[in-house]
Write a protein that holds these residues in place. Structure first.
Motif, PDB file in Angstrom:
ATOM      1  N   LEU A 171       0.835  -1.196   0.000  1.00  0.00           N
ATOM      2  CA  LEU A 171       0.000   0.000   0.000  1.00  0.00           C
ATOM      3  C   LEU A 171       0.870   1.247   0.000  1.00  0.00           C
ATOM      4  CD1 LEU A 171      -2.720  -1.252   2.504  1.00  0.00           C
ATOM      5  CD2 LEU A 171      -2.787  -1.299   0.016  1.00  0.00           C
ATOM      6  N   GLY A 172       2.181   1.040   0.194  1.00  0.00           N
ATOM      7  CA  GLY A 172       3.135   2.137   0.020  1.00  0.00           C
ATOM      8  C   GLY A 172       3.133   3.200   1.099  1.00  0.00           C
ATOM      9  N   LEU A 173       2.750   2.833   2.338  1.00  0.00           N
ATOM     10  CA  LEU A 173       2.796   3.821   3.418  1.00  0.00           C
ATOM     11  C   LEU A 173       4.203   3.896   3.998  1.00  0.00           C
ATOM     12  CD1 LEU A 173      -0.506   3.086   5.401  1.00  0.00           C
ATOM     13  CD2 LEU A 173      -0.149   4.595   3.466  1.00  0.00           C
ATOM     14  N   GLU A 174       4.550   5.054   4.541  1.00  0.00           N
ATOM     15  CA  GLU A 174       5.815   5.200   5.253  1.00  0.00           C
ATOM     16  C   GLU A 174       5.656   4.598   6.647  1.00  0.00           C
ATOM     17  OE1 GLU A 174       8.669   6.298   4.100  1.00  0.00           O
ATOM     18  OE2 GLU A 174       7.791   6.744   2.150  1.00  0.00           O
ATOM     19  N   THR A 175       6.781   4.207   7.268  1.00  0.00           N
ATOM     20  CA  THR A 175       6.647   3.558   8.584  1.00  0.00           C
ATOM     21  C   THR A 175       5.988   4.462   9.616  1.00  0.00           C
ATOM     22  OG1 THR A 175       9.029   3.867   8.659  1.00  0.00           O
ATOM     23  CG2 THR A 175       8.244   1.631   8.730  1.00  0.00           C
ATOM     24  N   ASP A 176       6.272   5.772   9.569  1.00  0.00           N
ATOM     25  CA  ASP A 176       5.646   6.605  10.613  1.00  0.00           C
ATOM     26  C   ASP A 176       4.133   6.705  10.428  1.00  0.00           C
ATOM     27  OD1 ASP A 176       6.193   8.082   8.383  1.00  0.00           O
ATOM     28  OD2 ASP A 176       7.210   9.729   9.400  1.00  0.00           O
ATOM     29  N   GLU A 177       3.665   6.618   9.161  1.00  0.00           N
ATOM     30  CA  GLU A 177       2.212   6.586   8.948  1.00  0.00           C
ATOM     31  C   GLU A 177       1.614   5.308   9.522  1.00  0.00           C
ATOM     32  OE1 GLU A 177       1.033   8.387   4.799  1.00  0.00           O
ATOM     33  OE2 GLU A 177       2.878   7.239   4.534  1.00  0.00           O
ATOM     34  N   ILE A 178       2.322   4.187   9.301  1.00  0.00           N
ATOM     35  CA  ILE A 178       1.830   2.904   9.800  1.00  0.00           C
ATOM     36  C   ILE A 178       1.783   2.918  11.331  1.00  0.00           C
ATOM     37  CG2 ILE A 178       2.231   0.409   9.849  1.00  0.00           C
ATOM     38  CD1 ILE A 178       3.771   0.756   7.201  1.00  0.00           C
ATOM     39  N   CYS A 179       2.870   3.408  11.925  1.00  0.00           N
ATOM     40  CA  CYS A 179       2.925   3.489  13.389  1.00  0.00           C
ATOM     41  C   CYS A 179       1.743   4.267  13.916  1.00  0.00           C
ATOM     42  CB  CYS A 179       4.179   4.224  13.848  1.00  0.00           C
ATOM     43  SG  CYS A 179       5.681   3.437  13.365  1.00  0.00           S
TER      44      CYS A 179
ATOM     45  N   ARG B   9      18.930  -7.633  10.843  1.00  0.00           N
ATOM     46  CA  ARG B   9      18.006  -6.631  11.379  1.00  0.00           C
ATOM     47  C   ARG B   9      18.309  -5.259  10.761  1.00  0.00           C
ATOM     48  NH1 ARG B   9      15.149  -4.267  15.926  1.00  0.00           N
ATOM     49  NH2 ARG B   9      14.475  -2.375  14.866  1.00  0.00           N
ATOM     50  N   LEU B  10      19.594  -4.906  10.691  1.00  0.00           N
ATOM     51  CA  LEU B  10      19.953  -3.599  10.139  1.00  0.00           C
ATOM     52  C   LEU B  10      19.666  -3.521   8.636  1.00  0.00           C
ATOM     53  CD1 LEU B  10      23.265  -2.537  11.913  1.00  0.00           C
ATOM     54  CD2 LEU B  10      20.938  -1.690  12.293  1.00  0.00           C
ATOM     55  N   MET B  11      19.821  -4.654   7.950  1.00  0.00           N
ATOM     56  CA  MET B  11      19.542  -4.635   6.507  1.00  0.00           C
ATOM     57  C   MET B  11      18.057  -4.402   6.254  1.00  0.00           C
ATOM     58  SD  MET B  11      22.098  -7.409   4.781  1.00  0.00           S
ATOM     59  CE  MET B  11      21.981  -8.743   5.945  1.00  0.00           C
ATOM     60  N   SER B  12      17.230  -4.912   7.151  1.00  0.00           N
ATOM     61  CA  SER B  12      15.800  -4.633   7.038  1.00  0.00           C
ATOM     62  C   SER B  12      15.536  -3.164   7.385  1.00  0.00           C
ATOM     63  CB  SER B  12      14.999  -5.551   7.963  1.00  0.00           C
ATOM     64  OG  SER B  12      13.642  -5.162   7.986  1.00  0.00           O
ATOM     65  N   ASP B  13      16.125  -2.717   8.495  1.00  0.00           N
ATOM     66  CA  ASP B  13      15.909  -1.335   8.918  1.00  0.00           C
ATOM     67  C   ASP B  13      16.304  -0.325   7.846  1.00  0.00           C
ATOM     68  OD1 ASP B  13      15.071  -2.361  11.307  1.00  0.00           O
ATOM     69  OD2 ASP B  13      16.365  -1.104  12.557  1.00  0.00           O
ATOM     70  N   GLU B  14      17.371  -0.622   7.128  1.00  0.00           N
ATOM     71  CA  GLU B  14      17.829   0.385   6.157  1.00  0.00           C
ATOM     72  C   GLU B  14      16.834   0.541   4.994  1.00  0.00           C
ATOM     73  OE1 GLU B  14      21.622  -0.448   4.338  1.00  0.00           O
ATOM     74  OE2 GLU B  14      20.939  -2.358   3.543  1.00  0.00           O
ATOM     75  N   MET B  15      15.868  -0.378   4.895  1.00  0.00           N
ATOM     76  CA  MET B  15      14.836  -0.205   3.880  1.00  0.00           C
ATOM     77  C   MET B  15      13.755   0.766   4.354  1.00  0.00           C
ATOM     78  SD  MET B  15      14.441  -4.010   2.344  1.00  0.00           S
ATOM     79  CE  MET B  15      14.235  -3.385   0.675  1.00  0.00           C
ATOM     80  N   ASP B  16      13.764   1.066   5.642  1.00  0.00           N
ATOM     81  CA  ASP B  16      12.704   1.900   6.207  1.00  0.00           C
ATOM     82  C   ASP B  16      13.192   3.174   6.879  1.00  0.00           C
ATOM     83  OD1 ASP B  16      10.772  -0.156   5.576  1.00  0.00           O
ATOM     84  OD2 ASP B  16      11.602  -1.269   7.268  1.00  0.00           O
ATOM     85  N   ARG B  17      14.458   3.243   7.190  1.00  0.00           N
ATOM     86  CA  ARG B  17      14.983   4.444   7.861  1.00  0.00           C
ATOM     87  C   ARG B  17      16.457   4.618   7.476  1.00  0.00           C
ATOM     88  NH1 ARG B  17      18.104   3.312  12.833  1.00  0.00           N
ATOM     89  NH2 ARG B  17      18.116   1.077  13.209  1.00  0.00           N
ATOM     90  N   ASP B  18      16.960   5.850   7.645  1.00  0.00           N
ATOM     91  CA  ASP B  18      18.369   6.092   7.405  1.00  0.00           C
ATOM     92  C   ASP B  18      19.165   5.580   8.589  1.00  0.00           C
ATOM     93  OD1 ASP B  18      18.164   7.294   4.932  1.00  0.00           O
ATOM     94  OD2 ASP B  18      17.677   9.250   5.816  1.00  0.00           O
ATOM     95  N   LEU B  19      20.145   4.744   8.313  1.00  0.00           N
ATOM     96  CA  LEU B  19      20.975   4.249   9.405  1.00  0.00           C
ATOM     97  C   LEU B  19      21.996   5.310   9.779  1.00  0.00           C
ATOM     98  CD1 LEU B  19      21.821   0.584   8.286  1.00  0.00           C
ATOM     99  CD2 LEU B  19      19.934   1.385   9.725  1.00  0.00           C
TER     100      LEU B  19
END
Ligand SMILES: [Zn+2]
Lengths: 215, 69
Positions: A171-179, B9-19
């Motif tokens: 659905l392409g939401l950002e993590t902070d939106e999901i949170c 864990r960090l490889m997953s995190d880097e898809m969602d946030r800047d490390l």
């Protein structure tokens, strides 16, 4: 003055602002839309894990597309456009669910310990769990059987885990939106996403790439 | 030295946030020497690509070939 054509940027037409009668352009897209119905339903069922709400989402999206038919130009493929509408409808439904007084958090999440057997005591990969090269995995996109396996693997994820993962990746939401939608901490969100990816990877590896149908 | 369990864990995190720099550096060191984790990282981006292809999967026109990495 280089005024931009009156092209609408909004994705979802609002039915309340105008009469419910369909614009003439609806007739020209109706048949093509109908052809996407099955695929839309499959997508919605995957996201919502409930046939009835999935059917609602698809119907609402179809209707919204027909009502907004005159605003659909050459700017996008019809399919891309109607799926964008469907995604919004699905997010709406998730949002509504979460706000219902009777709402209960799906407790099912992958447990931290579930992946322990993949690693040795020192935290390095166990020999036979070490991820092997998948070769040229994109080739599998052209294979219908791959997509069946992919769906199976998504459905195997526990409900709570799958929901966060699909909100993020499909659905392409950002993590902070999901949170925010799900009242989760960012860290919890990241942990759940990590476990979802881990689970999905293992499943695809076993059922397709390394020991599954493709292997 | 970072282990594989921490690396995934960090490889997953880097898809969602800047490390932060330190984590990024430690992860880079780890993937230099660890084939398993290098494969894992490629597979994570494959997963993302697959999810994005879901919509296009049964399109009348086959999805265009992904750009070479
Ligand atoms: Zn490693």
């Amino acid at each position: 003055m280089p005024l931009k054509r009156a092209e609408s940027t909004e994705q979802t037409p609002s039915p309340s602002s105008r009469s419910r009668s369909l614009p003439p352009a609806a007739a020209t897209i109706a048949a093509e839309l109908a052809g996407f119905q099955r695929e839309m339903l499959r997508f919605a069922v995957l996201q919502l894990r409930d046939q009835a709400s999935a059917e609602d989402a698809v119907q609402e999206a179809m209707l919204a597309a027909l009502q907004g038919a005159d605003r659909f130009g050459e700017r996008a493929k019809l399919k891309t456009w109607v799926f964008a509408i469907l995604k919004n409808k699905i997010v709406d439904i998730i949002r509504r669910r979460v706000r219902e007084p009777s709402y209960q958090e799906p407790a099912e999440e992958i447990d931290e310990g579930d992946f322990d057997p993949l690693f040795r005591a020192n935290g390095h990969w166990q020999g036979d769990s070490r991820p092997a090269d998948w070769g040229d995995p994109e080739k599998s996109f052209e294979n219908q059987r791959f997509w069946a396996v992919f769906d199976t693997c998504l459905n195997r994820l526990p409900a709570g885990t799958a929901r966060v993962f699909m909100m993020r990746e499909m659905l392409g939401l950002e993590t902070d939106e999901i949170c925010e939608e799900l009242s989760m901490s960012s860290n919890h969100c990241w942990v759940v996403l990590h476990r979802a990816r881990m689970g999905l990877r293992v499943c695809l590896d076993q059922k397709w790439f390394t020991s599954g149908e493709r292997a | 030295m970072m282990n594989c369990k921490q690396a995934v864990r960090l490889m997953s995190d880097e898809m969602d946030r800047d490390l932060p720099g330190g984590e990024r550096f430690a992860l880079r060191l780890h993937t230099l020497i660890c084939t398993g984790c290098r494969n894992y990282r490629q597979q994570l981006s494959f997963l993302r690509q697959a999810c994005q292809q879901q919509v296009a999967a049964n399109d009348a026109t086959p999805p265009s070939a992904p750009p070479a990495a």
